[in-house]
Design a protein around this motif. Structure first.
Motif, PDB file in Angstrom:
ATOM      1  N   TYR A  90       0.279  13.881  -3.957  1.00 33.43           N
ATOM      2  CA  TYR A  90       0.690  14.036  -2.642  1.00 33.43           C
ATOM      3  C   TYR A  90       1.346  15.100  -2.339  1.00 33.43           C
ATOM      4  O   TYR A  90       2.201  15.609  -3.121  1.00 33.43           O
ATOM      5  CB  TYR A  90       1.786  12.596  -2.148  1.00 33.43           C
ATOM      6  CG  TYR A  90       1.041  11.296  -2.416  1.00 33.43           C
ATOM      7  CD1 TYR A  90      -0.169  11.121  -1.789  1.00 33.43           C
ATOM      8  CD2 TYR A  90       1.909  10.285  -2.489  1.00 33.43           C
ATOM      9  CE1 TYR A  90      -0.808   9.749  -1.756  1.00 33.43           C
ATOM     10  CE2 TYR A  90       1.292   8.978  -2.557  1.00 33.43           C
ATOM     11  CZ  TYR A  90       0.080   8.764  -2.377  1.00 33.43           C
ATOM     12  OH  TYR A  90      -0.656   7.455  -2.209  1.00 33.43           O
ATOM     13  N   LYS A  91       1.353  15.759  -1.129  1.00 36.95           N
ATOM     14  CA  LYS A  91       1.776  17.172  -0.773  1.00 36.95           C
ATOM     15  C   LYS A  91       3.057  16.952   0.137  1.00 36.95           C
ATOM     16  O   LYS A  91       3.927  17.468   0.374  1.00 36.95           O
ATOM     17  CB  LYS A  91       0.875  17.917  -0.188  1.00 36.95           C
ATOM     18  CG  LYS A  91      -0.230  18.340  -0.920  1.00 36.95           C
ATOM     19  CD  LYS A  91       0.149  19.362  -2.101  1.00 36.95           C
ATOM     20  CE  LYS A  91      -0.856  20.010  -2.855  1.00 36.95           C
ATOM     21  NZ  LYS A  91      -1.641  18.762  -3.584  1.00 36.95           N
ATOM     22  N   ALA A  92       2.940  15.661   0.792  1.00 34.50           N
ATOM     23  CA  ALA A  92       4.205  15.527   2.034  1.00 34.50           C
ATOM     24  C   ALA A  92       5.356  15.497   1.562  1.00 34.50           C
ATOM     25  O   ALA A  92       5.611  15.213   0.292  1.00 34.50           O
ATOM     26  CB  ALA A  92       3.745  14.434   2.609  1.00 34.50           C
ATOM     27  N   GLU A 134       0.874  -1.142   0.026  1.00 30.60           N
ATOM     28  CA  GLU A 134      -0.042  -0.052  -0.149  1.00 30.60           C
ATOM     29  C   GLU A 134       1.022   1.326  -0.163  1.00 30.60           C
ATOM     30  O   GLU A 134       2.025   1.320   0.346  1.00 30.60           O
ATOM     31  CB  GLU A 134      -1.096   0.105   1.126  1.00 30.60           C
ATOM     32  CG  GLU A 134      -0.395  -0.002   2.660  1.00 30.60           C
ATOM     33  CD  GLU A 134      -1.383   0.047   3.533  1.00 30.60           C
ATOM     34  OE1 GLU A 134      -2.567   0.432   3.379  1.00 30.60           O
ATOM     35  OE2 GLU A 134      -1.092  -0.060   4.800  1.00 30.60           O
ATOM     36  N   MET A 135       0.289   2.311  -0.361  1.00 31.51           N
ATOM     37  CA  MET A 135       0.930   3.526  -0.417  1.00 31.51           C
ATOM     38  C   MET A 135      -0.165   4.802  -0.005  1.00 31.51           C
ATOM     39  O   MET A 135      -1.234   4.575  -0.555  1.00 31.51           O
ATOM     40  CB  MET A 135       1.614   3.875  -1.775  1.00 31.51           C
ATOM     41  CG  MET A 135       2.543   5.026  -1.831  1.00 31.51           C
ATOM     42  SD  MET A 135       3.467   4.893  -3.197  1.00 31.51           S
ATOM     43  CE  MET A 135       2.194   5.730  -4.508  1.00 31.51           C
ATOM     44  N   PHE A 136       0.171   5.563   0.937  1.00 29.35           N
ATOM     45  CA  PHE A 136      -0.987   6.619   1.310  1.00 29.35           C
ATOM     46  C   PHE A 136      -0.102   7.663   1.884  1.00 29.35           C
ATOM     47  O   PHE A 136       1.007   7.377   2.332  1.00 29.35           O
ATOM     48  CB  PHE A 136      -1.691   5.913   2.328  1.00 29.35           C
ATOM     49  CG  PHE A 136      -1.377   5.247   3.555  1.00 29.35           C
ATOM     50  CD1 PHE A 136      -0.856   3.835   3.249  1.00 29.35           C
ATOM     51  CD2 PHE A 136      -1.171   5.945   4.659  1.00 29.35           C
ATOM     52  CE1 PHE A 136      -0.318   3.289   4.476  1.00 29.35           C
ATOM     53  CE2 PHE A 136      -0.697   5.294   5.830  1.00 29.35           C
ATOM     54  CZ  PHE A 136      -0.200   4.064   5.663  1.00 29.35           C
ATOM     55  N   GLU A 137      -0.932   8.794   1.881  1.00 26.89           N
ATOM     56  CA  GLU A 137      -0.297   9.986   2.632  1.00 26.89           C
ATOM     57  C   GLU A 137      -1.239  10.321   3.988  1.00 26.89           C
ATOM     58  O   GLU A 137      -2.198  10.105   4.185  1.00 26.89           O
ATOM     59  CB  GLU A 137      -0.655  11.044   1.786  1.00 26.89           C
ATOM     60  CG  GLU A 137       0.091  12.655   2.098  1.00 26.89           C
ATOM     61  CD  GLU A 137       0.045  13.404   1.107  1.00 26.89           C
ATOM     62  OE1 GLU A 137       0.846  14.156   0.946  1.00 26.89           O
ATOM     63  OE2 GLU A 137      -1.228  13.784   0.642  1.00 26.89           O
ATOM     64  N   GLN A 148       6.527   9.162  -9.946  1.00 23.05           N
ATOM     65  CA  GLN A 148       5.439   9.523 -10.783  1.00 23.05           C
ATOM     66  C   GLN A 148       4.320   9.269 -10.000  1.00 23.05           C
ATOM     67  O   GLN A 148       3.206  10.027 -10.242  1.00 23.05           O
ATOM     68  CB  GLN A 148       5.387   8.630 -12.147  1.00 23.05           C
ATOM     69  CG  GLN A 148       6.715   9.092 -12.795  1.00 23.05           C
ATOM     70  CD  GLN A 148       6.961   8.198 -14.293  1.00 23.05           C
ATOM     71  OE1 GLN A 148       5.983   7.326 -14.443  1.00 23.05           O
ATOM     72  NE2 GLN A 148       7.927   8.241 -14.788  1.00 23.05           N
ATOM     73  N   LEU A 149       3.942   8.313  -9.328  1.00 20.73           N
ATOM     74  CA  LEU A 149       2.903   7.946  -8.599  1.00 20.73           C
ATOM     75  C   LEU A 149       2.646   8.911  -7.463  1.00 20.73           C
ATOM     76  O   LEU A 149       1.366   9.344  -7.317  1.00 20.73           O
ATOM     77  CB  LEU A 149       2.765   6.589  -7.801  1.00 20.73           C
ATOM     78  CG  LEU A 149       2.359   5.329  -8.624  1.00 20.73           C
ATOM     79  CD1 LEU A 149       2.478   3.958  -7.932  1.00 20.73           C
ATOM     80  CD2 LEU A 149       0.894   5.506  -9.255  1.00 20.73           C
ATOM     81  N   SER A 178       3.986  -4.238  -8.253  1.00 17.67           N
ATOM     82  CA  SER A 178       5.188  -4.058  -8.587  1.00 17.67           C
ATOM     83  C   SER A 178       5.678  -2.817  -9.191  1.00 17.67           C
ATOM     84  O   SER A 178       4.780  -2.396 -10.175  1.00 17.67           O
ATOM     85  CB  SER A 178       5.598  -5.256  -9.342  1.00 17.67           C
ATOM     86  OG  SER A 178       7.276  -5.180  -9.475  1.00 17.67           O
ATOM     87  N   ASP A 179       6.786  -2.096  -8.609  1.00 18.38           N
ATOM     88  CA  ASP A 179       6.973  -0.855  -9.385  1.00 18.38           C
ATOM     89  C   ASP A 179       8.641  -0.701  -9.214  1.00 18.38           C
ATOM     90  O   ASP A 179       9.025  -1.303  -8.370  1.00 18.38           O
ATOM     91  CB  ASP A 179       6.197   0.256  -8.686  1.00 18.38           C
ATOM     92  CG  ASP A 179       6.114   1.278 -10.039  1.00 18.38           C
ATOM     93  OD1 ASP A 179       6.952   1.294 -10.936  1.00 18.38           O
ATOM     94  OD2 ASP A 179       5.117   1.880 -10.031  1.00 18.38           O
ATOM     95  N   ASN A 180       9.280   0.398  -9.562  1.00 18.86           N
ATOM     96  CA  ASN A 180      10.497   0.856  -9.498  1.00 18.86           C
ATOM     97  C   ASN A 180      10.539   2.060  -8.738  1.00 18.86           C
ATOM     98  O   ASN A 180       9.445   2.816  -8.547  1.00 18.86           O
ATOM     99  CB  ASN A 180      11.397   0.663 -10.497  1.00 18.86           C
ATOM    100  CG  ASN A 180      10.926   1.244 -11.867  1.00 18.86           C
ATOM    101  OD1 ASN A 180      10.282   2.452 -11.526  1.00 18.86           O
ATOM    102  ND2 ASN A 180      11.271   0.950 -12.955  1.00 18.86           N
ATOM    103  N   ALA A 181      11.723   2.652  -8.358  1.00 20.02           N
ATOM    104  CA  ALA A 181      11.785   4.261  -7.775  1.00 20.02           C
ATOM    105  C   ALA A 181      11.287   5.108  -8.537  1.00 20.02           C
ATOM    106  O   ALA A 181      10.449   5.811  -8.411  1.00 20.02           O
ATOM    107  CB  ALA A 181      13.463   4.322  -7.428  1.00 20.02           C
TER     108      ALA A 181
END
Ligand code: SF4
Length: 225
Positions: free
Chosen positions: A86-88, A9-12, A79-80, A71-74
């Motif tokens: 995201y502002k953080a 997961e990815m979230f702010e 880009q995501l 799956s992804d890279n740096a």
């Protein structure tokens, strides 16, 4: 140097623990952990099931089961960040056990892009990150997976955030702090396990006695992720 990451997961949100408490942060949670803490609150990250791989947007929108990953890279993650709005400016890489991955490229790309970067690790795998990465070591001692806390992790730690529920956990921390490899400049935090009152009372009393810092999982008290 591997550039392939499996992201659960990815979230702010707001960082709720340790020295960055209160700082807006983008969390990247990586999939996979063999450490086996019985009280783990992210057990859905333990296994990497190939059948649970999905597209990034499906995982990010939580439309799939919570043990899903993409799956992804740096560069793709950067880009995501933009497409998610995201502002953080602070990034927390967590898990699972993120140190199972070689994170030198990801942390370098993020730091070069102007982010401050923090990794939260159990200390059971070698930590491969950019030198400017803040390392939060939350040592998981004598867990079911049978992993040891590595000297390299103790030496690299900027903060040691120790989970406590009973007196033996303080003894474990004393043993780690006495190891020759341990960074003498690391900040020491006690963090009560699962907001239990008995654990919190013990952590408060010990922090006062030892002049250590208290880390509460403030995000759980205010009901955010
Ligand atoms: S190291 Fe972290 S993710 Fe792994 S079992 Fe322990 S608490 Fe859970």
């Amino acid at each position: 140097m591997s550039n392939s990451l499996k992201i659960n997961e990815m979230f702010e949100t707001i960082q709720g623990e340790g020295s960055f408490t209160g700082v807006p942060a983008i969390f990247i949670r990586l999939q996979g952990c063999p450490v086996g803490c019985p009280w783990c609150d992210t057990k859905h990250t333990w296994e990497v099931d190939p059948e649970r791989e999905h597209a990034a947007q499906q995982v990010l929108s939580k439309s799939e089961p919570d043990d899903s990953w993409f799956s992804d890279n740096a560069e793709g993650l950067l880009q995501l960040f933009v497409s998610q709005g995201y502002k953080a400016r602070h990034v927390v890489i967590t898990g699972g056990e993120p140190a199972m991955y070689d994170l030198r490229l990801l942390t370098s790309v993020l730091i070069d892009a102007g982010y401050s970067v923090q990794i939260e690790t159990s200390g059971t795998f070698e930590i491969l990150v950019h030198d400017k990465t803040w390392v939060t070591l939350s040592p998981k001692v004598n867990m079911q997976g049978g992993y040891e806390i590595l000297d390299q992790a103790l030496a690299r730690a900027d903060e040691i955030k120790h989970p406590v529920a009973m007196a033996k956990h303080i003894d474990e921390l004393d043993t780690l702090l006495a190891r020759e490899a341990t960074n003498p400049g690391a900040q020491v935090f006690l963090q009560p396990i699962s907001q239990q009152k008995r654990a919190t009372d013990l952590a408060v009393a010990t922090c006062i006695e030892r002049n250590w810092r208290l880390s509460l999982q403030t995000h759980k008290y205010i009901g955010i992720e």
